[in-house]
Write a protein that holds these residues in place. Structure first.
Motif, PDB file in Angstrom:
ATOM      1  N   LEU A 117       0.830  -1.203   0.000  1.00  0.00           N
ATOM      2  CA  LEU A 117       0.000   0.000   0.000  1.00  0.00           C
ATOM      3  C   LEU A 117       0.865   1.253   0.000  1.00  0.00           C
ATOM      4  O   LEU A 117       0.559   2.238  -0.695  1.00  0.00           O
ATOM      5  CB  LEU A 117      -0.911  -0.010   1.227  1.00  0.00           C
ATOM      6  N   VAL A 118       1.955   1.214   0.761  1.00  0.00           N
ATOM      7  CA  VAL A 118       2.883   2.345   0.816  1.00  0.00           C
ATOM      8  C   VAL A 118       3.486   2.609  -0.557  1.00  0.00           C
ATOM      9  O   VAL A 118       3.614   3.766  -0.976  1.00  0.00           O
ATOM     10  CB  VAL A 118       3.995   2.083   1.849  1.00  0.00           C
ATOM     11  N   LEU A 119       3.840   1.567  -1.281  1.00  0.00           N
ATOM     12  CA  LEU A 119       4.408   1.728  -2.618  1.00  0.00           C
ATOM     13  C   LEU A 119       3.435   2.455  -3.541  1.00  0.00           C
ATOM     14  O   LEU A 119       3.832   3.318  -4.335  1.00  0.00           O
ATOM     15  CB  LEU A 119       4.767   0.363  -3.215  1.00  0.00           C
ATOM     16  N   PHE A 120       2.152   2.129  -3.420  1.00  0.00           N
ATOM     17  CA  PHE A 120       1.138   2.794  -4.247  1.00  0.00           C
ATOM     18  C   PHE A 120       1.033   4.278  -3.881  1.00  0.00           C
ATOM     19  O   PHE A 120       1.043   5.149  -4.761  1.00  0.00           O
ATOM     20  CB  PHE A 120      -0.218   2.106  -4.055  1.00  0.00           C
ATOM     21  N   VAL A 121       0.953   4.564  -2.579  1.00  0.00           N
ATOM     22  CA  VAL A 121       0.791   5.949  -2.125  1.00  0.00           C
ATOM     23  C   VAL A 121       2.027   6.777  -2.469  1.00  0.00           C
ATOM     24  O   VAL A 121       1.921   7.926  -2.915  1.00  0.00           O
ATOM     25  CB  VAL A 121       0.524   5.978  -0.608  1.00  0.00           C
ATOM     26  N   VAL A 122       3.212   6.206  -2.264  1.00  0.00           N
ATOM     27  CA  VAL A 122       4.458   6.917  -2.585  1.00  0.00           C
ATOM     28  C   VAL A 122       4.513   7.240  -4.077  1.00  0.00           C
ATOM     29  O   VAL A 122       4.875   8.355  -4.478  1.00  0.00           O
ATOM     30  CB  VAL A 122       5.687   6.086  -2.168  1.00  0.00           C
ATOM     31  N   SER A 123       4.148   6.277  -4.905  1.00  0.00           N
ATOM     32  CA  SER A 123       4.159   6.498  -6.351  1.00  0.00           C
ATOM     33  C   SER A 123       3.162   7.583  -6.743  1.00  0.00           C
ATOM     34  O   SER A 123       3.432   8.398  -7.628  1.00  0.00           O
ATOM     35  CB  SER A 123       3.834   5.193  -7.091  1.00  0.00           C
ATOM     36  N   CYS A 124       2.004   7.606  -6.079  1.00  0.00           N
ATOM     37  CA  CYS A 124       1.028   8.675  -6.324  1.00  0.00           C
ATOM     38  C   CYS A 124       1.644  10.034  -6.025  1.00  0.00           C
ATOM     39  O   CYS A 124       1.549  10.971  -6.832  1.00  0.00           O
ATOM     40  CB  CYS A 124      -0.202   8.472  -5.440  1.00  0.00           C
ATOM     41  N   PHE A 125       2.275  10.139  -4.869  1.00  0.00           N
ATOM     42  CA  PHE A 125       2.828  11.415  -4.423  1.00  0.00           C
ATOM     43  C   PHE A 125       3.960  11.882  -5.336  1.00  0.00           C
ATOM     44  O   PHE A 125       3.989  13.043  -5.773  1.00  0.00           O
ATOM     45  CB  PHE A 125       3.335  11.280  -2.990  1.00  0.00           C
ATOM     46  N   VAL A 126       4.890  10.986  -5.637  1.00  0.00           N
ATOM     47  CA  VAL A 126       6.051  11.356  -6.453  1.00  0.00           C
ATOM     48  C   VAL A 126       5.616  11.731  -7.868  1.00  0.00           C
ATOM     49  O   VAL A 126       6.069  12.735  -8.426  1.00  0.00           O
ATOM     50  CB  VAL A 126       7.074  10.205  -6.487  1.00  0.00           C
ATOM     51  N   SER A 127       4.720  10.948  -8.450  1.00  0.00           N
ATOM     52  CA  SER A 127       4.262  11.233  -9.808  1.00  0.00           C
ATOM     53  C   SER A 127       3.460  12.531  -9.854  1.00  0.00           C
ATOM     54  O   SER A 127       3.572  13.313 -10.806  1.00  0.00           O
ATOM     55  CB  SER A 127       3.410  10.072 -10.315  1.00  0.00           C
ATOM     56  N   LEU A 128       2.671  12.777  -8.820  1.00  0.00           N
ATOM     57  CA  LEU A 128       1.902  14.022  -8.744  1.00  0.00           C
ATOM     58  C   LEU A 128       2.828  15.229  -8.673  1.00  0.00           C
ATOM     59  O   LEU A 128       2.566  16.269  -9.283  1.00  0.00           O
ATOM     60  CB  LEU A 128       0.995  13.979  -7.514  1.00  0.00           C
ATOM     61  N   ALA A 129       3.938  15.074  -7.946  1.00  0.00           N
ATOM     62  CA  ALA A 129       4.879  16.181  -7.791  1.00  0.00           C
ATOM     63  C   ALA A 129       5.786  16.352  -9.001  1.00  0.00           C
ATOM     64  O   ALA A 129       6.130  17.477  -9.371  1.00  0.00           O
ATOM     65  CB  ALA A 129       5.728  15.968  -6.546  1.00  0.00           C
ATOM     66  N   MET A 130       6.177  15.238  -9.637  1.00  0.00           N
ATOM     67  CA  MET A 130       7.128  15.303 -10.752  1.00  0.00           C
ATOM     68  C   MET A 130       6.456  15.433 -12.110  1.00  0.00           C
ATOM     69  O   MET A 130       7.071  15.884 -13.079  1.00  0.00           O
ATOM     70  CB  MET A 130       8.031  14.060 -10.753  1.00  0.00           C
ATOM     71  N   GLY A 131       5.199  14.997 -12.206  1.00  0.00           N
ATOM     72  CA  GLY A 131       4.493  15.103 -13.473  1.00  0.00           C
ATOM     73  C   GLY A 131       4.906  14.074 -14.498  1.00  0.00           C
ATOM     74  O   GLY A 131       4.711  14.275 -15.693  1.00  0.00           O
ATOM     75  N   THR A 132       5.467  12.948 -14.059  1.00  0.00           N
ATOM     76  CA  THR A 132       5.885  11.905 -14.999  1.00  0.00           C
ATOM     77  C   THR A 132       5.625  10.533 -14.413  1.00  0.00           C
ATOM     78  O   THR A 132       6.169  10.194 -13.354  1.00  0.00           O
ATOM     79  CB  THR A 132       7.366  12.037 -15.389  1.00  0.00           C
TER      80      THR A 132
END
Length: 266
Positions: A117-132
């Motif tokens: 679950l953490v991997l999913f949330v982290v990926s959401c956050f990083v992708s939202l911030a980086m735009g990629t």
């Protein structure tokens, strides 16, 4: 009414084929980290431009240059180019360290049984911030592999969680290239696009979280992943996210993110 000409789309087709083809080759064939960001994009653009210049031989070449000049000089195009450049610089400046800090922070404070679950949330956050989404997958997948090896969770489940989270974040990101192009092309505000996409993407994300919990809870945990992290490296991400949500001009937000990231990396 003037009929459209399908051949006019040929330069765009050439650009997409070359960009996606080289991206897949670099990223997955040659194993180059963030392969899509190592593509000689200017060369690909020039090839597509050459294809466009070859078309419509009835129009003199000098007139074609005049047409291109008028198009490039449009305010919308100039704004998009500046934002694209700033977004690329932001991703290059913030880079791997900040994404890893987010991941290791959450893995250290949240119980191991919720690691997928953490991997999913982290990926959401990083992708939202980086735009990629692709860049996020490249950055977080090695951590997902480590989580799978240490904890015993299935590797496909860990990697799929990263991919799903990355796609979700990219869909809502304020600095995603597709978001920038869509908003500039349609003349709408980034925050308006975010609100509309939020209604569509969040239900899907919640359903995905429920599936991840159902598949991961009850698994035997063999170990955990621990690594050093630096909270200060989260600052550029937070600046971009908060600035975008409150409606600050995306170009200004990116410049602030780049500045903060540069100061942190010094």
């Amino acid at each position: 009414m003037e009929k459209g000409n399908v051949k006019a789309l040929l330069p765009i087709g050439v650009f997409l084929v070359l960009y996606l083809g080289l991206g897949v080759l670099f990223e997955y064939g040659m194993g180059i980290p963030m392969g899509f960001y190592n593509i000689p994009i200017v060369v690909i653009f020039l090839v597509a431009l050459l294809v466009a210049c070859v078309q419509n031989r009835k129009l003199p070449f000098d007139d074609k240059l005049a047409v291109m000049g008028r198009g490039i000089g449009d305010k919308t195009i100039v704004t998009m180019v500046l934002i694209f450049m700033a977004a690329g610089i932001f991703v290059g400046t913030v880079g791997r360290d900040s994404a890893e800090s987010v991941a290791y922070l959450m893995l250290s404070v949240i119980p191991a049984e919720f690691s997928v679950l953490v991997l999913f949330v982290v990926s959401c956050f990083v992708s939202l911030a980086m735009g990629t989404s692709v860049g996020t997958i490249t950055l977080i997948t090695p951590i997902a592999v480590a989580v799978s090896a240490a904890s015993g969770f299935d590797l496909p489940l860990c990697v799929a969680s990263v991919m799903g989270g990355a796609m979700f974040g990219d869909n809502l990101s304020f600095i995603s290239d597709t978001t920038i192009a869509a908003c500039q092309g349609q003349g709408c505000q980034m925050k308006d696009k975010f609100r509309e996409n939020f209604k569509i993407a969040v239900p899907a994300a919640l359903a995905t979280l429920a599936i991840i919990l159902a598949l991961s809870l009850g698994s035997d945990i063999n170990g955990t992943v621990s690594h050093d992290y630096d909270l200060i490296q989260l600052v550029p991400y937070l600046i971009v996210l908060v600035g975008g949500i409150v409606g600050v001009n995306v170009f200004v937000v990116l410049l602030l993110g780049i500045l903060s990231g540069s100061l942190i990396m010094v």
